[in-house]
Design an enzyme around this catalytic site. Structure first.
Site, PDB file in Angstrom:
ATOM      1  N   GLY A  14       0.787  -1.227   0.000  1.00 39.15           N
ATOM      2  CA  GLY A  14       0.000   0.000   0.000  1.00 39.15           C
ATOM      3  C   GLY A  14       0.817   1.274   0.000  1.00 39.15           C
ATOM      4  N   ASN A  16       1.790   3.220  -2.521  1.00 36.60           N
ATOM      5  CA  ASN A  16       1.182   4.256  -3.355  1.00 36.60           C
ATOM      6  C   ASN A  16      -0.139   4.735  -2.771  1.00 36.60           C
ATOM      7  OD1 ASN A  16       2.757   5.071  -5.702  1.00 36.60           O
ATOM      8  ND2 ASN A  16       2.686   2.914  -6.292  1.00 36.60           N
ATOM      9  N   ARG A  68     -12.876 -15.082 -12.122  1.00 37.15           N
ATOM     10  CA  ARG A  68     -12.500 -13.665 -12.183  1.00 37.15           C
ATOM     11  C   ARG A  68     -13.686 -12.768 -12.539  1.00 37.15           C
ATOM     12  NH1 ARG A  68      -7.698 -11.732 -16.126  1.00 37.15           N
ATOM     13  NH2 ARG A  68      -9.061 -12.801 -17.592  1.00 37.15           N
ATOM     14  N   ARG A  94      -4.083  -8.362  -9.547  1.00 33.35           N
ATOM     15  CA  ARG A  94      -4.976  -9.172 -10.367  1.00 33.35           C
ATOM     16  C   ARG A  94      -5.183  -8.501 -11.727  1.00 33.35           C
ATOM     17  NH1 ARG A  94      -8.150 -12.979  -8.064  1.00 33.35           N
ATOM     18  NH2 ARG A  94      -9.858 -12.584  -9.516  1.00 33.35           N
ATOM     19  N   LEU A  96      -7.482  -7.432 -14.563  1.00 40.60           N
ATOM     20  CA  LEU A  96      -8.913  -7.143 -14.623  1.00 40.60           C
ATOM     21  C   LEU A  96      -9.557  -7.838 -15.816  1.00 40.60           C
ATOM     22  CD1 LEU A  96      -8.687  -3.328 -13.871  1.00 40.60           C
ATOM     23  CD2 LEU A  96      -9.427  -5.117 -12.280  1.00 40.60           C
ATOM     24  N   ASN A 110      -3.697   3.302 -13.627  1.00 39.93           N
ATOM     25  CA  ASN A 110      -2.666   2.422 -13.069  1.00 39.93           C
ATOM     26  C   ASN A 110      -1.315   3.125 -13.139  1.00 39.93           C
ATOM     27  OD1 ASN A 110      -1.653  -0.067 -12.001  1.00 39.93           O
ATOM     28  ND2 ASN A 110      -0.849  -0.547 -14.028  1.00 39.93           N
ATOM     29  N   HIS A 112       2.856   2.052 -13.471  1.00 43.13           N
ATOM     30  CA  HIS A 112       3.699   0.917 -13.862  1.00 43.13           C
ATOM     31  C   HIS A 112       5.160   1.333 -13.792  1.00 43.13           C
ATOM     32  CE1 HIS A 112       4.753  -2.788 -15.921  1.00 43.13           C
ATOM     33  NE2 HIS A 112       5.525  -2.085 -16.710  1.00 43.13           N
ATOM     34  N   ASP A 148      -0.920  -3.308 -19.496  1.00 44.10           N
ATOM     35  CA  ASP A 148      -0.065  -2.108 -19.460  1.00 44.10           C
ATOM     36  C   ASP A 148      -0.085  -1.372 -20.800  1.00 44.10           C
ATOM     37  OD1 ASP A 148       0.706  -2.707 -16.805  1.00 44.10           O
ATOM     38  OD2 ASP A 148       2.260  -4.061 -17.526  1.00 44.10           O
TER      39      ASP A 148
END
Length: 204
Positions: A14, A16, A68, A94, A96, A110, A112, A148
């Site tokens: 955690g 970020n 999922r 995970r 998505l 997101n 990366h 990504d």
């Protein structure tokens, strides 16, 4: 639904999430963190969110769901129930489902640890070192169905040193992540953007 309302989805330490919550508390990032979802019961992100006073902190065990798609559908319902405009991934491990991405297209963010489109995937830092690049960094991007692969919102550069290993390079990249993520969220809710092809065009 407020344009400043966000949910954070996290899986681990955690770090970020913490810098986002710290920036909110300091008045430096004007987002409203309404919901934190974790897919691991031992994630430190849960404790960080509770300590910061996030109103809705929820652990969902993927093993309780039939695959999922069903797990993501439960997450999606929670996001809608709590009026979250943006979904911010912070160390969420995970992948998505396509149905989740379609439901929230253009609203999932997101970060990366590479300069995308180079070095996608979970081993980005190791892959950059193995390739021998002299510059690495981090990218904040929108999430689409390609891993990504979504449009780029912001990037920050980090030099790769001759004596770097995975841990030393990743630590320097994280320093930049912790500055770039809250700053990008601030710009996102204050200024906004449009998308032309793959290009993100900021309103100011």
């Amino acid at each position: 639904m407020s344009s400043k309302s966000i949910a954070v989805m996290a899986s681990g330490r955690g770090s970020n999430l913490k810098v986002i919550l710290d920036a909110v508390a300091a008045g430096e990032c004007p987002v409203d963190v309404r919901l934190v979802i974790c897919d691991r019961g031992d994630a430190k992100a849960l404790d960080i969110a509770r300590a910061a006073g996030v109103a809705n902190v929820i652990y969902l065990n993927p093993k309780d769901y039939d695959g999922r798609e069903q797990f993501d559908a439960e997450c999606a319902d929670l996001l809608d129930r709590h009026g979250c405009q943006w979904i911010v991934l912070a160390g969420y491990m995970r992948i998505l489902s396509s149905s989740f991405v379609r439901r929230f297209r253009g609203r999932i963010i997101n970060i990366h640890p590479s300069i995308l489109p180079a070095f996608t995937g979970a081993r980005a830092v190791e892959d950059a070192l193995a390739y021998g690049v002299k510059l690495s960094g981090c990218t904040v991007h929108l999430v689409d169905e390609v891993l990504d692969g979504g449009p780029i919102l912001a990037q920050s550069i980090v030099p790769v040193l001759d004596d770097d290993n995975r841990d030393s390079l990743h630590a320097r990249i994280q320093i930049e992540e912790h500055k770039l993520y809250p700053a990008t969220l601030k710009r996102m809710v204050e200024d906004g953007f449009t998308i032309e092809g793959r290009r993100v065009i900021w309103a100011s």
